[in-house]
Design a protein around this motif. Structure first.
Motif, PDB file in Angstrom:
ATOM      1  N   VAL A  63       0.844  -1.202   0.000  1.00 40.18           N
ATOM      2  CA  VAL A  63       0.000   0.000   0.000  1.00 40.18           C
ATOM      3  C   VAL A  63       0.875   1.246   0.000  1.00 40.18           C
ATOM      4  CG1 VAL A  63      -1.646   1.354   1.371  1.00 40.18           C
ATOM      5  CG2 VAL A  63      -2.011  -1.099   1.061  1.00 40.18           C
ATOM      6  N   ALA A  64       1.895   1.260   0.855  1.00 38.66           N
ATOM      7  CA  ALA A  64       2.785   2.419   0.943  1.00 38.66           C
ATOM      8  C   ALA A  64       3.540   2.633  -0.371  1.00 38.66           C
ATOM      9  CB  ALA A  64       3.768   2.249   2.101  1.00 38.66           C
ATOM     10  N   LEU A  65       4.062   1.570  -0.963  1.00 37.24           N
ATOM     11  CA  LEU A  65       4.783   1.676  -2.229  1.00 37.24           C
ATOM     12  C   LEU A  65       3.886   2.239  -3.327  1.00 37.24           C
ATOM     13  CD1 LEU A  65       7.289   0.922  -4.076  1.00 37.24           C
ATOM     14  CD2 LEU A  65       6.056  -1.200  -4.523  1.00 37.24           C
ATOM     15  N   CYS A  66       2.681   1.705  -3.437  1.00 36.17           N
ATOM     16  CA  CYS A  66       1.777   2.142  -4.502  1.00 36.17           C
ATOM     17  C   CYS A  66       1.290   3.572  -4.277  1.00 36.17           C
ATOM     18  CB  CYS A  66       0.598   1.176  -4.610  1.00 36.17           C
ATOM     19  SG  CYS A  66       1.086  -0.469  -5.160  1.00 36.17           S
ATOM     20  N   ALA A  67       1.002   3.932  -3.043  1.00 36.40           N
ATOM     21  CA  ALA A  67       0.558   5.301  -2.755  1.00 36.40           C
ATOM     22  C   ALA A  67       1.690   6.298  -3.008  1.00 36.40           C
ATOM     23  CB  ALA A  67       0.060   5.408  -1.317  1.00 36.40           C
ATOM     24  N   ALA A  68       2.902   5.956  -2.604  1.00 36.48           N
ATOM     25  CA  ALA A  68       4.048   6.847  -2.853  1.00 36.48           C
ATOM     26  C   ALA A  68       4.303   6.994  -4.352  1.00 36.48           C
ATOM     27  CB  ALA A  68       5.294   6.312  -2.152  1.00 36.48           C
ATOM     28  N   THR A  69       4.150   5.910  -5.086  1.00 34.73           N
ATOM     29  CA  THR A  69       4.317   5.974  -6.534  1.00 34.73           C
ATOM     30  C   THR A  69       3.235   6.838  -7.159  1.00 34.73           C
ATOM     31  OG1 THR A  69       5.338   3.791  -6.530  1.00 34.73           O
ATOM     32  CG2 THR A  69       4.513   4.591  -8.629  1.00 34.73           C
TER      33      THR A  69
ATOM     34  N   GLY B  48      -1.428   3.888  -9.640  1.00 32.98           N
ATOM     35  CA  GLY B  48      -0.755   3.775  -8.340  1.00 32.98           C
ATOM     36  C   GLY B  48      -1.730   3.858  -7.174  1.00 32.98           C
ATOM     37  N   PHE B  49      -2.614   4.843  -7.215  1.00 30.94           N
ATOM     38  CA  PHE B  49      -3.581   4.977  -6.118  1.00 30.94           C
ATOM     39  C   PHE B  49      -4.605   3.840  -6.128  1.00 30.94           C
ATOM     40  CE2 PHE B  49      -2.365   9.617  -6.285  1.00 30.94           C
ATOM     41  CZ  PHE B  49      -1.670   9.577  -5.089  1.00 30.94           C
ATOM     42  N   GLY B  50      -4.977   3.383  -7.316  1.00 31.84           N
ATOM     43  CA  GLY B  50      -5.895   2.245  -7.403  1.00 31.84           C
ATOM     44  C   GLY B  50      -5.275   0.977  -6.845  1.00 31.84           C
ATOM     45  N   MET B  51      -4.001   0.775  -7.156  1.00 34.32           N
ATOM     46  CA  MET B  51      -3.300  -0.386  -6.617  1.00 34.32           C
ATOM     47  C   MET B  51      -3.180  -0.292  -5.101  1.00 34.32           C
ATOM     48  SD  MET B  51      -0.357  -0.818  -9.539  1.00 34.32           S
ATOM     49  CE  MET B  51       0.618  -1.991  -8.618  1.00 34.32           C
TER      50      MET B  51
ATOM     51  N   ALA C 257      -5.255   1.214  -3.065  1.00 29.85           N
ATOM     52  CA  ALA C 257      -6.577   0.935  -2.490  1.00 29.85           C
ATOM     53  C   ALA C 257      -6.906  -0.554  -2.532  1.00 29.85           C
ATOM     54  CB  ALA C 257      -7.647   1.735  -3.234  1.00 29.85           C
ATOM     55  N   MET C 258      -6.538  -1.199  -3.628  1.00 34.62           N
ATOM     56  CA  MET C 258      -6.833  -2.630  -3.746  1.00 34.62           C
ATOM     57  C   MET C 258      -5.956  -3.480  -2.835  1.00 34.62           C
ATOM     58  SD  MET C 258      -7.523  -3.220  -7.799  1.00 34.62           S
ATOM     59  CE  MET C 258      -7.797  -4.972  -7.644  1.00 34.62           C
ATOM     60  N   ALA C 259      -4.788  -2.977  -2.461  1.00 39.03           N
ATOM     61  CA  ALA C 259      -3.847  -3.763  -1.664  1.00 39.03           C
ATOM     62  C   ALA C 259      -4.113  -3.691  -0.166  1.00 39.03           C
ATOM     63  CB  ALA C 259      -2.420  -3.317  -1.952  1.00 39.03           C
ATOM     64  N   VAL C 260      -5.070  -2.865   0.261  1.00 36.23           N
ATOM     65  CA  VAL C 260      -5.377  -2.790   1.696  1.00 36.23           C
ATOM     66  C   VAL C 260      -5.763  -4.198   2.170  1.00 36.23           C
ATOM     67  CG1 VAL C 260      -6.983  -1.850   3.411  1.00 36.23           C
ATOM     68  CG2 VAL C 260      -6.069  -0.377   1.613  1.00 36.23           C
ATOM     69  N   PRO C 261      -5.144  -4.665   3.244  1.00 37.32           N
ATOM     70  CA  PRO C 261      -5.402  -6.033   3.718  1.00 37.32           C
ATOM     71  C   PRO C 261      -6.889  -6.284   3.999  1.00 37.32           C
ATOM     72  CG  PRO C 261      -3.539  -5.074   4.887  1.00 37.32           C
ATOM     73  CD  PRO C 261      -4.153  -3.978   4.080  1.00 37.32           C
TER      74      PRO C 261
ATOM     75  N   GLY D  49       5.253  -1.849 -11.521  1.00 36.92           N
ATOM     76  CA  GLY D  49       5.404  -3.221 -12.011  1.00 36.92           C
ATOM     77  C   GLY D  49       5.680  -4.197 -10.883  1.00 36.92           C
ATOM     78  N   ILE D  50       6.531  -3.782  -9.950  1.00 35.77           N
ATOM     79  CA  ILE D  50       6.817  -4.624  -8.783  1.00 35.77           C
ATOM     80  C   ILE D  50       5.552  -4.785  -7.939  1.00 35.77           C
ATOM     81  CG2 ILE D  50       8.105  -4.719  -6.605  1.00 35.77           C
ATOM     82  CD1 ILE D  50      10.422  -3.324  -8.147  1.00 35.77           C
ATOM     83  N   GLY D  51       4.824  -3.691  -7.766  1.00 32.06           N
ATOM     84  CA  GLY D  51       3.560  -3.755  -7.017  1.00 32.06           C
ATOM     85  C   GLY D  51       2.560  -4.691  -7.686  1.00 32.06           C
ATOM     86  N   MET D  52       2.474  -4.627  -8.997  1.00 36.05           N
ATOM     87  CA  MET D  52       1.540  -5.497  -9.713  1.00 36.05           C
ATOM     88  C   MET D  52       1.948  -6.957  -9.546  1.00 36.05           C
ATOM     89  SD  MET D  52      -1.250  -5.355 -11.469  1.00 36.05           S
ATOM     90  CE  MET D  52      -1.379  -3.769 -12.240  1.00 36.05           C
ATOM     91  N   LEU D  53       3.249  -7.235  -9.602  1.00 38.08           N
ATOM     92  CA  LEU D  53       3.719  -8.612  -9.360  1.00 38.08           C
ATOM     93  C   LEU D  53       3.306  -9.082  -7.975  1.00 38.08           C
ATOM     94  CD1 LEU D  53       7.333  -8.746 -10.830  1.00 38.08           C
ATOM     95  CD2 LEU D  53       5.429 -10.221 -11.408  1.00 38.08           C
TER      96      LEU D  53
END
Length: 183
Positions: free
Chosen positions: A12-18, A44-47, A49-53, A173-177
């Motif tokens: 979440v932090a990585l994607c939000a910072a990106t 990035g922000f969508g990822m 939001a989706m990554a929240v546990p 890309g790393i976040g998507m992986l």
């Protein structure tokens, strides 16, 4: 998303910072760079939001459907703009992957079809490796000598730095992986 809570919070932090970095890139003086950065900020922000546990927040089905609709629209826009710029094909794959993950989550499943997930994992693995190699600095001697390129890079605005755009794309890309591996 499902998986180790601490790892998901890091995602979440990585994607939000990106996403925030991409918002900064929208200050570019070049319209195409602003448009691309805007799409990448949405991703990035969508990822994020989706990554929240799921242990913290379990969105209702309609939220996942709304997410699929937003990224479906982004995929159509990327398909339209891909006619003139092949980089938008990557945006098409990324937005389609987001639609896929949102649809899987809307269905209440924890995993989608293994073949599709595997194909997306292979694509994003290749993309991350390719983008990572493009971040390796190359010293080019110009008319001002070896340091001429460094001086020109210092005078360019933050929003117009190509290595910043590559770093953002690498992070996403790393976040998507990571997101695909948790499915």
């Amino acid at each position: 998303m499902h998986g180790p809570v601490s790892a998901l919070w890091l995602l979440v932090a990585l994607c939000a910072a990106t996403g925030a970095c991409c918002l900064l890139r929208m200050r570019s003086s070049v319209e195409e760079q602003r448009r691309t950065a805007g799409g990448e900020a949405l991703m990035g922000f969508g990822m994020a939001a989706m990554a929240v546990p799921a242990a913290v927040l379990t969105p209702p089905r309609w939220a996942w459907l709304a997410c699929a609709a937003v990224f479906g629209t982004a995929a159509l826009q990327a398909l339209w703009t891909a006619r003139g710029d092949r980089h938008h094909l990557h945006h098409l794959v990324g937005a389609s992957a987001m639609v896929y993950m949102a649809a899987v989550m809307a269905g209440g499943a924890h995993s989608g079809p293994p073949v599709l997930t595997g194909a997306l994992l292979a694509y994003f693995t290749g993309y991350v490796l390719w983008t990572g190699t493009r971040l390796v600095p190359v010293t080019v001697a110009g008319p001002e000598g070896v340091n001429g390129g460094a001086r020109a890079a210092r005078t360019a605005g933050l929003a117009d730095r190509p290595e910043l755009a590559r770093a953002c794309r690498l992070s996403m890309g790393i976040g998507m992986l990571a997101m695909l591996l948790t499915m």
